[in-house]
Design an enzyme around this catalytic site. Sequence first.
Site, mmCIF file in Angstrom:
data_model
loop_
_atom_site.group_PDB
_atom_site.id
_atom_site.type_symbol
_atom_site.label_atom_id
_atom_site.label_comp_id
_atom_site.label_asym_id
_atom_site.label_seq_id
_atom_site.Cartn_x
_atom_site.Cartn_y
_atom_site.Cartn_z
ATOM 1 N N TYR A 115 0.826 -1.200 0.000
ATOM 2 C CA TYR A 115 0.000 0.000 0.000
ATOM 3 C C TYR A 115 0.869 1.263 0.000
ATOM 4 O O TYR A 115 0.704 2.145 -0.846
ATOM 5 C CB TYR A 115 -0.920 -0.010 1.220
ATOM 6 N N LYS A 153 1.237 3.603 -3.374
ATOM 7 C CA LYS A 153 0.776 4.992 -3.397
ATOM 8 C C LYS A 153 1.921 5.956 -3.701
ATOM 9 O O LYS A 153 1.727 6.983 -4.378
ATOM 10 C CB LYS A 153 0.135 5.347 -2.050
ATOM 11 N N ASN A 174 -13.211 -0.854 14.451
ATOM 12 C CA ASN A 174 -12.930 -1.930 15.405
ATOM 13 C C ASN A 174 -13.468 -1.596 16.794
ATOM 14 O O ASN A 174 -14.202 -2.383 17.408
ATOM 15 C CB ASN A 174 -11.414 -2.149 15.530
ATOM 16 N N THR A 229 -0.162 4.048 23.137
ATOM 17 C CA THR A 229 0.407 5.406 23.160
ATOM 18 C C THR A 229 0.604 5.963 21.750
ATOM 19 O O THR A 229 0.950 7.137 21.602
ATOM 20 C CB THR A 229 1.763 5.413 23.888
ATOM 21 N N THR A 240 -0.244 7.719 18.386
ATOM 22 C CA THR A 240 -1.207 8.806 18.167
ATOM 23 C C THR A 240 -1.722 8.784 16.735
ATOM 24 O O THR A 240 -1.012 8.377 15.806
ATOM 25 C CB THR A 240 -0.587 10.189 18.447
#
Length: 327
Positions: free
Chosen positions: A147, A151, A192, A210, A212
Site C-alpha cells: 500500500y 501509493k 474496530n 500510546t 497517536t
Amino acid sequence: MHLENRVLVTGGAGFLGSHLCERLLDAGANVICVDNFFSGTRSNIEHLIGHKRFELIRHDVTMPLFVEVDEIYNLACPASPVHYQRDPVQTTKTSVLGAINMLGLAKRVGAKILQASTSEIYGDPQVHPQPESYWGHVNPIGLRACYDEGKRCAETLFFDYKRQHNLRIKLARIFNTYGPRMHPNDGRVVSNFVVQALLGRDITIYGEGTQTRSFCYVDDLVDGLMRFMAAGDGVFGPINLGNPEEFTIRQLAEQVIALTGSRSRIVHRPIPQDDPHQRRPDISCAHDVLEWAPRTRLSEGLKRTIGYFDALLADRTMHGRLTTAVA
C-alpha cells in the site's frame, strides 16, 4: 462546478467514494461510479441507483477504461490493512496500474484528475507533524509496503505525467478518515473499537496504546477534496487533508466506551510490524490555499458513526457477521 460536469469516481462504492458521489450529485454533477467491489459494497451506493445523473460501472482500474469525462477522482484501492494485505500484489497493481490507466484516460479526454494518496506515504515518520515537504520513512519490503509504496509510485506517476504531458493533476494526501459506511470488518481502529464496544467485547489495543492518530470526519474530508478539485490548475499539491487534532489510541478507546455506555474492557495485543507511532498532518497548505479546515469534533463524529454501526447491528444478518468478526 459547472452543472454539466461529467465526473468519474473510481472506488466510488467504497466508504469515502460513496460519500463523494453523493456530494457531487448534490452539487449538480453527472457522476460515473466505478468499482470492482473488492472492498467497496453495493449497499453504500444503492440509494443513488436510479438517480438520473448517476451511473454505476463494475470495472477493475487495473484494466483500461474508455469513458468521456471532465474530472476524475482516483480513489480506487483498498485502504485498510485487513483489505490491502489480503492480496498485496493486487493492491500494488491497483495503485500503480490504476494510476497509469486513469492518467492515460485523463490525457486522452483532457480531464482534470485528482489522486487520493495517503498519509501512509510518510511511513513511520521521524518528523512531527508531517508537512508535505517531508519525504517519509517507509519500509519498502514490509507487510504494509504494498500500500505505502504503491501509493508513492502513483504519486511519482502523477508528477511525471504533469511534467511530460502537462496534465492537470491534483494530489491529496489523506489522513485517517472515519464515519458512516466504514466497512465493519476492515480492521481500522475506529470501526474496530465501535463494533467491539457495541457488542460489549474487549477493545483490542496494539502495544500500550500510546500511538497517536488524527481522525477526520468523512464530510469534512469530502469538502476538502472538492475544494481542491475546484481550485485553479496552479494548485496541484501535494496537499495534506486531515484533522490536526491528535489523540492516543487509548484516548480513542476510552471515548468510544464512554459514548456507547459499554462495559467493554481494554486489552493489549502485540504491536503489528511497521505500525506508525505518530501520525498528525500539518494542514497549513490546505488552510492557506484551499481555505479548508475540518469542523467536526471527534466526539460529534463518533456519535454519528456509532449510530450507523448501531443500526447495522439491529440487522440480524449483519449482527451475526459482526459477532463472528470480533469474536
